[in-house]
Write a protein that holds these residues in place. Structure first.
Motif, short mmCIF file in Angstrom:
data_model
loop_
_atom_site.label_atom_id
_atom_site.label_comp_id
_atom_site.label_asym_id
_atom_site.label_seq_id
_atom_site.Cartn_x
_atom_site.Cartn_y
_atom_site.Cartn_z
N THR A 147 34.50 -23.66 15.36
CA THR A 147 34.61 -22.75 13.89
C THR A 147 34.58 -21.43 14.03
OG1 THR A 147 33.35 -22.78 11.85
CG2 THR A 147 31.96 -22.65 13.82
N GLU A 148 35.23 -21.09 13.04
CA GLU A 148 35.47 -19.64 12.98
C GLU A 148 34.43 -18.88 11.53
OE1 GLU A 148 39.57 -18.23 12.87
OE2 GLU A 148 39.86 -19.54 14.68
N ASP A 149 33.91 -20.01 10.95
CA ASP A 149 33.07 -19.70 9.83
C ASP A 149 31.99 -19.21 10.24
OD1 ASP A 149 32.84 -21.01 6.94
OD2 ASP A 149 30.94 -20.91 7.79
N ARG A 150 31.42 -18.09 9.54
CA ARG A 150 30.30 -17.03 9.89
C ARG A 150 28.95 -18.07 9.65
NH1 ARG A 150 31.62 -11.85 11.06
NH2 ARG A 150 29.58 -11.17 10.75
N GLY A 151 29.05 -18.57 8.24
CA GLY A 151 27.84 -19.19 7.82
C GLY A 151 27.47 -20.45 8.73
N GLY A 166 30.00 -7.56 9.36
CA GLY A 166 30.41 -8.48 8.51
C GLY A 166 32.01 -8.67 8.82
N ASP A 167 32.61 -7.53 9.24
CA ASP A 167 34.15 -7.48 9.36
C ASP A 167 34.50 -7.80 10.72
OD1 ASP A 167 32.93 -5.42 10.80
OD2 ASP A 167 34.46 -3.94 10.03
N GLU A 168 33.64 -8.44 11.63
CA GLU A 168 34.19 -8.72 12.84
C GLU A 168 34.43 -10.13 13.03
OE1 GLU A 168 31.82 -7.94 17.21
OE2 GLU A 168 30.80 -8.80 15.60
N ALA A 169 35.74 -10.55 13.67
CA ALA A 169 36.05 -11.66 13.91
C ALA A 169 35.26 -12.53 14.89
CB ALA A 169 37.42 -12.00 14.18
N VAL A 170 34.62 -13.77 14.38
CA VAL A 170 33.79 -14.57 15.35
C VAL A 170 34.19 -15.92 15.39
CG1 VAL A 170 31.76 -13.04 14.93
CG2 VAL A 170 32.19 -15.09 13.41
N ALA A 171 33.95 -16.50 16.73
CA ALA A 171 34.50 -17.87 16.81
C ALA A 171 33.43 -18.87 17.73
CB ALA A 171 35.83 -18.13 17.35
N ALA A 172 33.24 -19.81 17.64
CA ALA A 172 32.23 -20.64 18.39
C ALA A 172 32.52 -22.06 18.56
CB ALA A 172 30.64 -20.63 17.75
#
Ligand SMILES: Cc1cc2nc3c(=O)[nH]c(=O)nc-3n(C[C@H](O)[C@H](O)[C@H](O)COP(=O)(O)OP(=O)(O)OC[C@H]3O[C@@H](n4cnc5c(N)ncnc54)[C@H](O)[C@@H]3O)c2cc1C
Length: 471
Positions: A147-151, A166-172
């Motif tokens: 997922t790349e969804d922050r929530g 909040g503006d940082e791209a994240v993935a897990a």
């Protein structure tokens, strides 16, 4: 030549997870073997195998990004992750069989399911996406979630997302059925079981000081550290499972296969969370990407652990420079390991790995505040007061001669055996305890080739480890 005070079939030097695993397998294969494990400390599994000295990750390639490097064309090489995942299955199968037979206590006494999560930010997001797509093609990774969804990530790992810009791209990615293993508890349970059955014994507080060839095997000089008494034991087969001290003992054996090896120790430290509220908010092993120049085992991770029935939270490891080869070793270990046969490989590996040396020195000089700054990359709202420093175990990396006078620093493990199969040693540190069963099976195949191929041994092994030999 000294005569032996006792004769045994198998001598195991050291009582860590490797010796315990080998003794277990041999015990299951041949109930008549007389085996003794000699351990210099007063407790089994008190060095690298102890829970506080390693990360307790059941390495399966689910979250360790160093097992899936990116190729020059942007594709992901997953071969190492697949190999380690299959090896860990062998360990799980053996442990399950032992629990089912009543030889080990309930699995929860040494293993808990723990989600394995990889977490990246910014420019590493495309890498993690490609990794997830490639791994998901294998049945071993069929349930890997991406997922790349922050929530969604905040639901999986709230501590990692609390206070993150909040503006940082994240993935897990997540695999729920990852594991946390207390290798110390596992080792002690294995030893308790074999110590109860005839033909095996453990001798604590006994240090093997020297070993040399004898008719039909080896003579070992053993010192009882409390009393200073010394005795000599004859063994037909010797396993050097002495962790950081394996190289020293291998050199003492004088076998030609020992020549050209050197060793380079890397110490480790964790930040251990003291705040129970913070500990309870995290339930996962979260692995990120290693810093540039960092050795592969220094991948930072935020780890939930189960130790002595309590949930704990560790971050690290921070690497460091040391000259000891065991946590309870001597400052002179590194110096004592250098000889004519490995001087050139050592120097050459040192010259080739200036980046690593710089990284280790940098880590060793970190202040408390700098350590907490690194922690905040994974846990942005971390407060320094909630964390304390905890010393981890040592990893002694191998330096192997390249045959032309140079040396290569290796991060894996290496089983070294004598040509006649009467002696074997385990060098190196990674991927470690998780793959102990596969490593010891390889050792048995090399040292007992005829018995290994026999239908008796093969059917016994398959009864305990059903997936053995399967793709
Ligand atoms: C920081 C860190 C993190 C790690 N994380 C993980 C992880 O997450 N997952 C994983 O699978 N692996 C991990 N590992 C690796 C794992 O801990 C090791 O691979 C494993 O514990 C090695 O077991 P061993 O039996 O070879 O050595 P050890 O457990 O070190 O046992 C060797 C024993 O030999 C004894 N000994 C030495 N010399 C003598 C002598 N002359 N006579 C008698 N006894 C002697 C020592 O006292 C010791 O008890 C980690 C290691 C470290 C350091």
């Amino acid at each position: 030549m000294a005569t032996a005070d006792a004769h045994i079939d198998v001598a195991l030097i050291g009582a860590g997870v490797m010796s315990a695993t080998l003794a277990t397998l041999l015990r299951k294969l041949d109930g008549g073997l007389r085996m003794i494990a000699y351990e210099r400390l007063e407790r089994a599994a008190a060095e690298s195998s102890d829970a506080w000295n390693n990360a307790g990750t059941g390495h399966s390639g689910f979250c360790e990004l160093n097992y899936t490097p990116e190729r020059a064309d942007g594709s992901i090489d997953c071969s190492k992750a697949l190999h380690i995942a299959a090896q860990f299955q062998h360990s799980r199968e053996l442990w399950r069989s032992l629990v089912a037979a009543g030889d080990l206590p309930a699995e929860s006494s040494f293993l808990r399911e723990m989600p394995h999560i990889s977490f990246v930010t910014g420019n590493d997001v495309p890498y993690l996406r490609a990794r997830a797509q490639t791994l998901a093609r294998s049945p071993l990774f069929h349930d890997l979630e991406y997922t790349e969804d922050r929530g969604q990530i905040a639901e999986w790992i709230p501590l990692v997302m609390d206070g993150r810009a909040g503006d940082e791209a994240v993935a897990a990615t997540r695999v729920r059925r990852g594991t946390d293993v207390n290798f110390g508890a596992l080792t002690r349970s294995l030893i308790d079981w074999i110590d109860d059955v005839a033909g095996f014994g453990i001798r604590l507080g006994r240090e093997v000081r020297d070993l040399r060839r004898a008719d039909d095997g080896w003579l070992l000089d053993i010192k009882e550290l409390d009393s200073g008494d010394e005795r000599t034991v004859h063994a037909k087969f010797v396993f050097i499972g002495a962790g950081g001290y394996s190289l020293k003992l291998l050199e003492q054996s004088g076998i030609p296969e020992a020549r050209g090896y050197g060793a380079f120790p890397v110490s480790g430290q964790w930040l251990r969370c003291k705040n129970r509220d913070v500990i309870e908010r995290h339930h996962a092993k979260v692995y990120g990407k290693a810093a540039v120049g960092a050795p592969p085992m220094s991948v930072p991770h935020l780890d939930t652990r189960w130790i002595d029935g309590r949930r704990e939270l560790l971050f690290g490891p921070y690497a460091g420079f040391t000259t000891r080869f065991l946590k309870q070793g001597s400052w002179l270990d590194l110096l004592g390991s250098i000889g004519i046969h490995n001087l050139r490989p050592l120097l050459s590996a040192g010259i080739d790995n200036v980046g690593l040396t710089r990284y280790l020195v940098g880590q060793a000089l970190l202040s408390d505040e700098e350590r907490v700054e690194l922690l905040r990359r994974y846990c942005p709202s971390a407060r320094g007061d909630d964390w304390e420093l905890q010393i981890a175990g040592l990893r002694v990396q191998i330096i192997k001669s390249d045959g032309h006078g140079g040396g290569e620093l290796k991060f894996g493990t290496e089983v070294v055996t004598s040509a006649d199969g009467t002696l074997a040693a385990l060098l190196g540190a990674s991927p470690g305890a998780s793959t102990a069963v596969s490593i010891m099976l390889e050792l048995i195949a090399r040292c007992f080739p005829e018995k290994w191929r026999s239908s008796d041994w093969q059917s016994r092994l398959r009864a305990w480890i059903p997936s053995l030999g399967a793709s």
